[in-house]
Design a protein around this motif. Structure first.
Motif, PDB file in Angstrom:
ATOM      1  N   LYS A 119       7.195  -0.948   2.302  1.00 56.91           N
ATOM      2  CA  LYS A 119       5.962  -1.029   1.752  1.00 56.91           C
ATOM      3  C   LYS A 119       5.487  -2.307   1.799  1.00 56.91           C
ATOM      4  O   LYS A 119       5.457  -3.240   1.311  1.00 56.91           O
ATOM      5  CB  LYS A 119       6.014  -0.456   0.281  1.00 56.91           C
ATOM      6  CG  LYS A 119       6.650   0.932  -0.104  1.00 56.91           C
ATOM      7  CD  LYS A 119       6.606   1.293  -1.330  1.00 56.91           C
ATOM      8  CE  LYS A 119       7.149   2.698  -1.621  1.00 56.91           C
ATOM      9  NZ  LYS A 119       7.101   3.260  -2.909  1.00 56.91           N
TER      10      LYS A 119
ATOM     11  N   SER B 148       1.240  -4.074   2.804  1.00 58.67           N
ATOM     12  CA  SER B 148      -0.230  -3.914   3.227  1.00 58.67           C
ATOM     13  C   SER B 148      -0.787  -5.275   3.719  1.00 58.67           C
ATOM     14  O   SER B 148      -0.341  -6.629   3.166  1.00 58.67           O
ATOM     15  CB  SER B 148      -1.092  -3.785   1.777  1.00 58.67           C
ATOM     16  OG  SER B 148      -2.265  -3.920   1.708  1.00 58.67           O
TER      17      SER B 148
ATOM     18  N   ARG C 241      -4.899  -5.227   0.189  1.00 60.08           N
ATOM     19  CA  ARG C 241      -5.985  -4.018   0.607  1.00 60.08           C
ATOM     20  C   ARG C 241      -5.621  -2.779   0.197  1.00 60.08           C
ATOM     21  O   ARG C 241      -6.481  -1.988  -0.415  1.00 60.08           O
ATOM     22  CB  ARG C 241      -6.215  -4.078   2.224  1.00 60.08           C
ATOM     23  CG  ARG C 241      -7.190  -3.020   2.604  1.00 60.08           C
ATOM     24  CD  ARG C 241      -7.117  -3.171   4.260  1.00 60.08           C
ATOM     25  NE  ARG C 241      -7.483  -4.346   4.696  1.00 60.08           N
ATOM     26  CZ  ARG C 241      -7.131  -4.766   5.945  1.00 60.08           C
ATOM     27  NH1 ARG C 241      -6.714  -3.996   6.758  1.00 60.08           N
ATOM     28  NH2 ARG C 241      -7.359  -6.233   6.349  1.00 60.08           N
ATOM     29  N   ASN C 242      -4.317  -2.360   0.093  1.00 60.14           N
ATOM     30  CA  ASN C 242      -3.730  -1.173  -0.229  1.00 60.14           C
ATOM     31  C   ASN C 242      -2.797  -1.186  -1.260  1.00 60.14           C
ATOM     32  O   ASN C 242      -1.837  -1.042  -1.111  1.00 60.14           O
ATOM     33  CB  ASN C 242      -3.104  -0.437   1.052  1.00 60.14           C
ATOM     34  CG  ASN C 242      -4.029  -0.463   2.274  1.00 60.14           C
ATOM     35  OD1 ASN C 242      -5.117  -0.075   2.311  1.00 60.14           O
ATOM     36  ND2 ASN C 242      -3.521  -0.938   3.406  1.00 60.14           N
TER      37      ASN C 242
ATOM     38  N   LYS D 178       0.318   1.425  -2.474  1.00 62.87           N
ATOM     39  CA  LYS D 178       1.325   1.291  -1.709  1.00 62.87           C
ATOM     40  C   LYS D 178       2.593   0.693  -2.552  1.00 62.87           C
ATOM     41  O   LYS D 178       3.333   0.831  -2.346  1.00 62.87           O
ATOM     42  CB  LYS D 178       1.392   0.686  -0.292  1.00 62.87           C
ATOM     43  CG  LYS D 178       0.715   1.204   0.722  1.00 62.87           C
ATOM     44  CD  LYS D 178       0.824   0.576   1.818  1.00 62.87           C
ATOM     45  CE  LYS D 178       0.276   1.184   3.176  1.00 62.87           C
ATOM     46  NZ  LYS D 178       0.394   0.831   4.634  1.00 62.87           N
TER      47      LYS D 178
END
Length: 61
Positions: A34, A36, A55-56, A59
């Motif tokens: 996991k 990002s 950014r993500n 996750k």
């Protein structure tokens, strides 16, 4: 990250966006699966990093 930021070091308002990828990515603690990219905003005149943003974030939930 499209807004212009004032650098606290040199007071310039000239900045640009970049990103950390690969080994510069944010990883969840104890997991390499996991991750990002991390977006960055930095001063074009002195190089000071003005903002780091994962950014993500989904996750990591």
């Amino acid at each position: 990250m499209n807004e212009t930021r004032t650098c606290p070091e040199c007071l310039s308002r000239r900045n640009a966006a970049g990103e950390f990828k690969g080994y510069g990515a944010m990883f969840r603690k104890h997991s390499v699966l996991k991750n990002s990219p991390v977006d960055a905003c930095f001063c074009l005149d002195c190089g000071t990093i003005l903002l780091l943003k994962v950014r993500n974030t989904e996750k990591f939930s």
